[in-house]
Motif scaffolding. Structure first.
Motif, PDB file in Angstrom:
ATOM      1  N   LYS A 138       0.821  -1.223   0.000  1.00 19.47           N
ATOM      2  CA  LYS A 138       0.000   0.000   0.000  1.00 19.47           C
ATOM      3  C   LYS A 138       0.848   1.264   0.000  1.00 19.47           C
ATOM      4  CE  LYS A 138      -2.199  -1.869   3.480  1.00 19.47           C
ATOM      5  NZ  LYS A 138      -3.095  -2.098   4.643  1.00 19.47           N
ATOM      6  N   GLN A 145      -4.899  -4.103  -3.990  1.00 24.58           N
ATOM      7  CA  GLN A 145      -5.978  -5.087  -3.928  1.00 24.58           C
ATOM      8  C   GLN A 145      -5.723  -6.270  -4.866  1.00 24.58           C
ATOM      9  OE1 GLN A 145      -6.426  -1.821  -3.693  1.00 24.58           O
ATOM     10  NE2 GLN A 145      -7.469  -1.685  -1.734  1.00 24.58           N
ATOM     11  N   SER A 182     -11.166 -10.180  -5.822  1.00 23.45           N
ATOM     12  CA  SER A 182     -10.603  -9.376  -4.729  1.00 23.45           C
ATOM     13  C   SER A 182     -10.531  -7.906  -5.104  1.00 23.45           C
ATOM     14  CB  SER A 182      -9.207  -9.889  -4.363  1.00 23.45           C
ATOM     15  OG  SER A 182      -9.257 -11.212  -3.893  1.00 23.45           O
ATOM     16  N   ASP A 186     -12.620  -5.571  -2.700  1.00 21.65           N
ATOM     17  CA  ASP A 186     -11.775  -4.735  -1.848  1.00 21.65           C
ATOM     18  C   ASP A 186     -11.747  -3.291  -2.338  1.00 21.65           C
ATOM     19  OD1 ASP A 186     -10.432  -5.342   0.610  1.00 21.65           O
ATOM     20  OD2 ASP A 186      -8.608  -4.577  -0.318  1.00 21.65           O
ATOM     21  N   THR A 187     -12.096  -3.057  -3.603  1.00 19.73           N
ATOM     22  CA  THR A 187     -12.281  -1.680  -4.051  1.00 19.73           C
ATOM     23  C   THR A 187     -13.536  -1.105  -3.390  1.00 19.73           C
ATOM     24  OG1 THR A 187     -11.184  -2.079  -6.164  1.00 19.73           O
ATOM     25  CG2 THR A 187     -12.637  -0.171  -6.040  1.00 19.73           C
ATOM     26  N   THR A 204      -4.630   2.910  -2.899  1.00 19.84           N
ATOM     27  CA  THR A 204      -5.679   1.903  -3.000  1.00 19.84           C
ATOM     28  C   THR A 204      -6.268   1.931  -4.399  1.00 19.84           C
ATOM     29  OG1 THR A 204      -7.601   3.282  -2.411  1.00 19.84           O
ATOM     30  CG2 THR A 204      -6.299   2.379  -0.581  1.00 19.84           C
ATOM     31  N   SER A 205      -6.950   0.862  -4.760  1.00 19.08           N
ATOM     32  CA  SER A 205      -7.586   0.801  -6.075  1.00 19.08           C
ATOM     33  C   SER A 205      -8.682   1.847  -6.213  1.00 19.08           C
ATOM     34  CB  SER A 205      -8.154  -0.597  -6.315  1.00 19.08           C
ATOM     35  OG  SER A 205      -9.029  -0.972  -5.273  1.00 19.08           O
TER      36      SER A 205
END
Length: 296
Positions: A138, A145, A182, A186-187, A204-205
């Motif tokens: 990250k 992700q 994922s 996870d987004t 992050t995405s």
């Protein structure tokens, strides 16, 4: 009495550190592992192997949460949702956290050794590396992700190795499907924390996709379903397999209605609801093999 209360309080803190009070992460690891166990075994997996993988999933997800909190201990103080986590709040020491992580990993490795499958033992090493390294992606990787999808899905090649003694191309395609899944769920999760993550410069995405985040989520879901459908076609699976995928697609359609306005709680609700996506896909696989094996 006081000693018992102190032990119970410590156990509660460790439970929170391992996120055992929030089982959604375990479920999101369990479903793809179960897909792999059933597909690799033609619907008839060895039950000792199944139990080893279920327990190993719980242990490694717990270990992943522990090392994630250790890696993010400074960042979590600035995020509303995470600032009260045991390590961040100072209720558990860094030393305790690392010891707990090592103990959990050793317990999981003991299970792998108990299987007595050499290839599974070797595959457990990159699995451990993925679990340790994910929290740090990250800092520099625009789509952590996707890395999480590999880490969360590495039980797939391990399941094939346990059942077949080898890892065919089908397993890697299934792992790729899990990466897309994922990325999708996870987004949705990252959309909840986007404002906080921007402040502390976490990648992050949700941030990377920007205003195309909802479109990206839906495309990732579509890729996941398409790959699994392709695997089913290759394996000559029957209609229940595809019914499971169709029901999953319907659930995903509901997710779209929840996330399209990008409201925090609606996005979090969609993330949690992915348990049903994984569950109905697994149900389709199981029913398909039950019918097929009964006919044969």
């Amino acid at each position: 009495m006081m000693n018992w209360l102190a032990v119970k309080e410590r156990a509660d803190l460790y439970e929170r550190l391992m996120r055992l009070d929030k089982p959604i992460g375990i479920l999101l690891l369990v479903w793809p592992t179960l897909w792999a166990l059933w597909l690799s075994a033609g619907g008839r997996p060895e039950w000792p192997v199944v139990w080893v993988f279920l327990l190993g999933t719980v242990l490694m997800r717990s270990a992943g949460c522990v090392i994630n909190d250790y890696a993010d201990r400074e960042f979590d103080r600035h995020v509303e949702r995470t600032r009260e986590r045991p390590l961040t709040a100072g209720r558990v020491s860094e030393r305790e956290t690392l010891i707990l992580f090592v103990v959990l990993c050793l317990m999981a490795f003991t299970l792998v050794l108990a299987l007595g499958r050499p290839l599974v033992i070797w595959l457990s090493l990159p699995a451990l590396f993925l679990a340790i390294s994910y929290p740090f992606t990250k800092r520099f990787f625009a789509l952590p992700q996707a890395y999480l999808g590999v880490a969360f899905g590495f039980g797939i090649p391990m399941a094939y190795a346990a059942q077949l003694g080898t890892v065919p191309a089908e397993a890697w395609w299934l792992l790729l499907a899990n990466v897309f899944w994922s990325l999708a769920y996870d987004t949705e999760y990252a959309m909840v924390d986007r404002d906080d993550d921007l402040k502390i410069s976490i990648k992050t995405s949700a941030i990377t996709f920007g205003r195309f985040d909802v479109v990206a989520v839906m495309l990732c879901y579509a890729a996941m379903l398409a790959i699994i459908a392709g695997i089913g076609w290759t394996l000559l699976r029957g209609w229940p397999f595809y019914v499971g995928l169709a029901v999953a697609a319907g659930i995903i359609g509901v997710h779209y209605t929840w996330i399209r306005k990008r409201e925090r709680m609606a996005c979090f609700k969609a993330f949690l609801h992915n348990n049903w996506v994984g569950g109905v896909i697994f149900a389709g696989i199981v029913i398909d093999y039950l019918i097929g094996n009964w006919r044969n």
